[in-house]
Motif scaffolding. Sequence first.
Motif: not given
Length: 432
Positions: A27-28, A30-31, A34-35, A52, A333, A336
Amino acid sequence: MKRIMLFFLTIIGLLCNANGATLINDTEVEYGITEIIKPIAKAANIPENRLKIYIINDDSFNAFVRGGEDVFIYTGLLKQIKSPNALRAVVAHELGHTIGGHMIQIADKMQAEMMRTMIIQALGIGLMVAGGNPSAGAGVLAGSAGVAQQSMLSFSRDEERMADDLAVDLMVKANEDPNGLIEVFQQMHDIQGAFETRINPNRINHPLTSERLNNAKTKIGKLKNTPKKSKNQIAKEKTNYDILRAKLIGYLDTDKTVLTLYPYKDKSDAAIYARAIANMRAGNLGTAKTGIQTLIKRHPKSPYFYEMLGDIEYQYGHYDDSVDAYKQSLTLSNNAPQIETALAVVLAERNKSGDKEHAGELCRRVILNEPSPLAYWILARVSDSATSDWAMAEFYKMNKDEKNAKKYAKLARKKAKKGSPEYIKSGDILKK
Ligand SMILES: [Zn+2]
């Protein structure tokens, strides 16, 4: 029609025989990525909720875009690329191939093969450490030489130049500094330089990095003004990106590499994180915990440091503390699935009153959002026998084990109430 665009095409060899390529679910990471990519995706007219990011665990210096909105990035590239702006430039180049309509012949076949082999193998990296052995880095140089070889088979010289030009345009449109592209080429040049000198440029139709570097410099030189961010903004972005890189390196490289890149005297968040992860992998849980507690003290609102504390406590066998840490992580979060899955694992293991029900709820939510074999497997473990058989059938179906999928689907059909979701879904598996 879906298209696959490749950056320095490596995929053919990797994926057509690929049991090796694994997606990393985190999650960390990928997130965070993405940012970083968001502004470029927006400039390329990709709707925000469609973008994605997939992280491929492979040491190649590579990335590609599939279907115009799925961005695949190799860990080898993330480990090498040291600034978020250079990463943006790589993705801008890939989107340049998409916008330019560049197409490689084998795309459709590869797409099917790729999704088959990779999605199934997706694993959270924390869970990978707890349950398996992530393949260690194979050495950047070896990987890159392979990339250089493969890339000759891919896009033409003109297509690469066009994608580079479009990358500069996209960066400018996104209000990002197009010099990120220069950074990438310099990096590639350093990696591939030794290899390139052995190639006769007349025999290949692929532009050498030095040529692309010069083209990009010329193109950027002609711009009236290049977007620039404030020093503060750049530093903040870099700090966030450093954390992601430290996490990947901590999980995927050897202890020795981790300590070379992040020596003890380095007290930055990234260095402490990388060393803590390496220590956790080596079983030095006490040292790992001290590191992560330092980071939690520095950043009490970061969900991911709590996630790792949960991983550490789980490995200690301290289930109560692990549950608390994961819960705290989930509170901080939003959405997640990987952290929910981790919590479900511990709850299933702890098995206090109410734990099975809670784990089942978490798995069902994960399955709704981002189905994974692991979520089905835990659901099977914590459920009554009809649901359990159905979940096992889904587990095997995701793993492409048709025989066992049907076997469990049959069992579930016998036990489940007629018309119940388990009954219907098991029927679907039997139909195929
Ligand atoms: Zn390209």
